[in-house]
Design an enzyme around this catalytic site. Structure first.
Site, short mmCIF file in Angstrom:
data_model
loop_
_atom_site.label_atom_id
_atom_site.label_comp_id
_atom_site.label_asym_id
_atom_site.label_seq_id
_atom_site.Cartn_x
_atom_site.Cartn_y
_atom_site.Cartn_z
N CYS A 2 0.82 -1.20 0.00
CA CYS A 2 0.00 0.00 0.00
C CYS A 2 0.86 1.26 0.00
O CYS A 2 2.04 1.23 0.30
CB CYS A 2 -0.91 0.00 1.23
SG CYS A 2 -1.79 -1.55 1.45
N ARG A 27 1.19 1.30 -6.08
CA ARG A 27 1.36 0.38 -4.95
C ARG A 27 0.08 -0.36 -4.59
O ARG A 27 0.10 -1.27 -3.76
CB ARG A 27 1.85 1.16 -3.72
CG ARG A 27 3.30 1.56 -3.80
CD ARG A 27 3.69 2.42 -2.62
NE ARG A 27 5.14 2.58 -2.55
CZ ARG A 27 5.95 1.87 -1.78
NH1 ARG A 27 5.45 0.93 -1.01
NH2 ARG A 27 7.25 2.08 -1.78
N TRP A 75 -3.68 -2.03 -1.33
CA TRP A 75 -3.64 -3.33 -2.02
C TRP A 75 -4.06 -4.34 -0.97
O TRP A 75 -3.36 -4.55 0.02
CB TRP A 75 -2.24 -3.63 -2.55
CG TRP A 75 -2.20 -4.85 -3.41
CD1 TRP A 75 -2.47 -4.92 -4.74
CD2 TRP A 75 -1.85 -6.18 -3.00
NE1 TRP A 75 -2.31 -6.21 -5.20
CE2 TRP A 75 -1.93 -7.01 -4.15
CE3 TRP A 75 -1.47 -6.76 -1.79
CZ2 TRP A 75 -1.66 -8.37 -4.11
CZ3 TRP A 75 -1.20 -8.12 -1.75
CH2 TRP A 75 -1.29 -8.92 -2.90
N ASN A 99 1.03 0.40 6.07
CA ASN A 99 1.51 -0.38 4.94
C ASN A 99 2.24 -1.59 5.50
O ASN A 99 3.19 -1.44 6.26
CB ASN A 99 2.46 0.45 4.07
CG ASN A 99 3.16 -0.39 3.01
OD1 ASN A 99 2.60 -1.38 2.53
ND2 ASN A 99 4.38 -0.02 2.66
N GLY A 100 1.78 -2.78 5.16
CA GLY A 100 2.44 -3.98 5.66
C GLY A 100 1.44 -4.99 6.19
O GLY A 100 0.24 -4.91 5.91
N GLU A 473 9.81 -14.42 -19.08
CA GLU A 473 9.46 -13.01 -18.94
C GLU A 473 8.35 -12.63 -19.92
O GLU A 473 7.44 -11.88 -19.56
CB GLU A 473 10.71 -12.15 -19.17
CG GLU A 473 10.47 -10.65 -19.16
CD GLU A 473 9.96 -10.11 -17.83
OE1 GLU A 473 9.51 -8.95 -17.81
OE2 GLU A 473 9.99 -10.84 -16.82
N LYS A 477 4.70 -11.13 -18.77
CA LYS A 477 4.15 -9.86 -19.27
C LYS A 477 2.74 -10.06 -19.81
O LYS A 477 1.85 -9.26 -19.56
CB LYS A 477 5.05 -9.27 -20.37
CG LYS A 477 6.31 -8.64 -19.87
CD LYS A 477 6.01 -7.37 -19.08
CE LYS A 477 7.11 -7.10 -18.09
NZ LYS A 477 7.11 -7.99 -16.91
N GLU A 480 0.27 -10.80 -16.98
CA GLU A 480 0.14 -9.66 -16.07
C GLU A 480 -0.87 -8.63 -16.59
O GLU A 480 -1.71 -8.15 -15.83
CB GLU A 480 1.49 -8.94 -15.92
CG GLU A 480 2.41 -9.52 -14.88
CD GLU A 480 3.69 -8.71 -14.76
OE1 GLU A 480 4.15 -8.52 -13.63
OE2 GLU A 480 4.24 -8.28 -15.80
N HIS A 496 8.52 -33.38 -22.08
CA HIS A 496 8.50 -34.00 -20.76
C HIS A 496 7.24 -33.63 -19.98
O HIS A 496 7.23 -33.69 -18.76
CB HIS A 496 9.75 -33.60 -19.97
CG HIS A 496 11.01 -34.14 -20.56
ND1 HIS A 496 11.35 -35.48 -20.54
CD2 HIS A 496 12.01 -33.52 -21.24
CE1 HIS A 496 12.50 -35.66 -21.15
NE2 HIS A 496 12.93 -34.48 -21.59
N LYS A 595 2.88 -2.37 -8.08
CA LYS A 595 4.22 -2.20 -8.64
C LYS A 595 5.29 -2.67 -7.66
O LYS A 595 6.21 -3.38 -8.04
CB LYS A 595 4.43 -0.73 -8.99
CG LYS A 595 5.79 -0.41 -9.59
CD LYS A 595 5.91 -0.96 -10.98
CE LYS A 595 7.25 -0.65 -11.62
NZ LYS A 595 7.43 -1.35 -12.87
#
Length: 600
Positions: A2, A27, A75, A99-100, A473, A477, A480, A496, A595
């Site tokens: 947050c 955030r 968040w 925050n936390g 990656e 992306k 996301e 496999h 983020k």
């Protein structure tokens, strides 16, 4: 995750708080709120959704008779997304934001009958607990000290108590900084934002309780004087310019930030490398550590170190490393990678490694972050502020840092010749112009591929050797920002198990650079095509032999091992962006993500 803001003794409390919350929205953007306060009253406004909703709701509320404000963008971790669970929590005497995560909130909730049993938010439990303590003890300072000793977890609290008209900041793990000018104070969980308001700053440390009474600031539990230092000024990164989204802007900024980063490295940072860094690399092993995109950078780094040096090297997910037993009998250098320098899992893994007396190096884009203050050595990237949640330019700058580091170490230990060193540094120097051309030329292809993706129900990415982390990656992306089901695999692992996923409704993007594994990579693509999977090949090899099935080959620039990760990353960023654009998703602030991940 947050975002927190606090302002005291300013003539623009509400407008500045809202403006800072907008900048902190990366955030978290589940809900938001502000509490305006004075020694007479507390006024709280909260809303679900983005800051724009809070701005509308508070439009007609005046801050004229208030002396301060705290604000929060959330968040969600504990408790669903709702107005009730939005911060700040407030009553007639107390308001706070956090925050936390408070890990022992349920024990506290069960212990005190004054705390309702039906609430699910760890911060709301903390609010009721602190309110109980303030009522119990005559001196609010005592209540704050007991509160801080009781709660466990990684957190940053900003608290106002009307009873003594005092403001408190508590830190343990989560970042929080204070800027000051004359009698005005601005508090924020992102220190870079504060440079727009004041030119001096103080970074709180774990265990700190800071008290501000009107214009006087002091430690609550220490006799030391709080020392502010000069704040670094930043250019305004919160302007999209002519771009529709920050992500697209940041994709296009890559040539310029890579150029400035490489220039800094060759002209300044890595000059006299052996004198600066030899002590750091006198180890038995190197371990590269990161989360998400930074972990993929770590994997690329492993291939770089393996190719250019003689060091034993491996990678670790930060969230797993911090709970593993570390070998005490080996001298190990841990290289931690984080865009923000505040990633909680990576920060705690760094602290764990330090406690075991191993060496540490941090690669980060934020020189004022918590990880910089913890590490022995920091290598900065110069990506500038990255606003879009999906990392683009920060990732490629991390790759550039690792490439330079591997080359410098290889030259220092004579595992590569001076000729090979100069050849690869030259390739990195030419990289920005190569990438600029690639962005412009591949954009039409990315739009074509995005249309093909709209006809598929899943997308897979495969690559081998140094292209494998880029496949991961690319998959990250896509999922996301578009929410499409996507996976990345090593090409040799398809048969496999993962090849069971292939059908006529899937698309596989095959990364096939012209290297020693070219023919094997082509065979992996053929195996997918033989099972009716649609194929898109990215390769620098022209006139590739015909592969049966539906296939589209996109020509890439010629590559060397040092620039392969960059060349194959750019198209995947563009494909993800244009597909998400066609899907109509919130590209810069995708659902459920933030983020900077500052909770475990």
């Amino acid at each position: 995750m947050c975002g927190i803001v606090g302002i005291l003794n300013s003539k623009s409390l509400k407008s500045d708080a809202i403006e800072i919350l907008k900048k902190l929205e990366y955030r978290g953007y589940d809900s938001a709120g502000i509490s305006l306060f004075s020694d007479q009253k507390i006024r709280t406004i909260k809303s679900v959704g983005k800051i724009s909703n809070l701005e509308k709701k508070s439009k007609n509320i005046s801050d004229k008779f208030f002396s301060g404000v705290i604000g929060h963008t959330r968040w969600a971790t504990h408790g669903v997304v709702s107005r009730n669970n939005a911060h700040p929590f407030a009553n007639e005497n107390l308001t706070l934001v956090c925050n936390g995560i408070i890990e022992n909130y349920s024990q506290i909730q069960n212990r005190y009958k004054e705390i309702p049993k039906n609430i699910k938010s760890d911060t709301e439990v903390s609010f009721y607990y602190l309110s109980y303590l303030i009522d119990k003890y005559k001196n609010p300072d005592e209540a704050i000290e007991i509160f801080q000793k009781t709660i466990r977890g990684n957190f940053a609290f900003v608290i106002f108590i009307k009873k003594n008209n005092c403001f408190y900041i508590l830190k343990n793990g989560s970042p929080i900084s204070i800027s000051n000018k004359n009698q005005s104070f601005y508090i924020c969980s992102d220190s870079s934002i504060l440079s727009n308001y004041h030119d001096t700053i103080f970074h709180c440390e774990d265990g700190d309780i800071i008290k501000i009474n009107e214009s006087k600031i002091s430690y609550l539990q220490k006799k030391n004087k709080i020392s502010f230092q000069k704040n670094i000024s930043y250019q305004n990164p919160y302007d999209k310019g002519n771009y529709q989204h920050f992500m697209l802007k940041e994709i296009h900024e890559q040539p310029s930030v890579l150029k400035s980063t490489q220039s800094k490295y060759t002209s300044e940072y890595f000059i006299d490398f052996e004198t600066k860094f030899r002590h750091l690399f006198e180890v038995d092993k190197i371990v590269l550590v990161g989360c998400g995109t930074a972990y993929h950078a770590s994997m690329v780094g492993e291939y770089y170190f393996n190719h250019f040096t003689n060091k034993e090297v491996s990678t670790e997910l930060a969230s797993e490393l911090r709970y593993k037993k570390i070998n005490k009998n080996k001298q190990i250098l841990y290289i931690f990678i984080s865009q923000s320098g505040e990633t909680m899992d990576t920060l705690m893994a760094l602290k764990y490694v330090k406690s075991m007396n191993h060496k540490s190096l941090v690669i980060t884009n934020s020189l004022e972050s918590s990880m910089v203050r913890e590490a022995e050595v920091t290598i900065p990237t110069y990506a500038q502020k990255e606003v879009g949640v999906a990392s683009t330019k920060a990732f490629t700058c991390q790759l550039l840092s690792l490439a330079n580091l591997a080359l410098e170490l290889g030259r220092m230990e004579n595992s590569i010749s001076n000729q090979i060193y100069k050849k690869n540094i030259n390739l990195l120097t030419k990289l920005p112009s190569k990438i600029k051309k690639l962005i412009n030329e591949f954009t039409p292809n990315a739009k074509i591929i995005s249309k093909k993706l709209s006809q598929a129900n899943a997308c897979y990415f495969i690559g081998r050797n140094i292209a494998y982390p880029i496949a991961l990656e690319g998959s990250l992306k896509l999922k996301e920002i578009s929410y499409m089901h996507s996976e990345g695999f090593p090409g040799g692992e398809m048969k496999h198990g993962p090849i069971a996923l292939i059908d006529k409704d899937s698309i596989t993007v095959c990364l096939i650079p012209n290297n020693d594994l070219f023919e094997k990579s082509v065979s992996n693509a053929q195996e997918i095509s033989a099972r009716n999977g649609k194929i898109i090949i990215l390769s620098s090899v022209k006139n590739m032999s015909k592969i049966n099935g539906e296939i589209k080959v996109m020509n890439m620039p010629k590559e060397n091992i040092i620039d392969t990760p960059f060349i194959y990353t750019i198209p995947l960023q563009l494909i993800s962006y244009y597909f998400a654009l066609s899907e109509g998703t919130d590209i810069d602030q995708p659902r459920n993500l933030a983020k900077s991940v500052t909770v475990e």
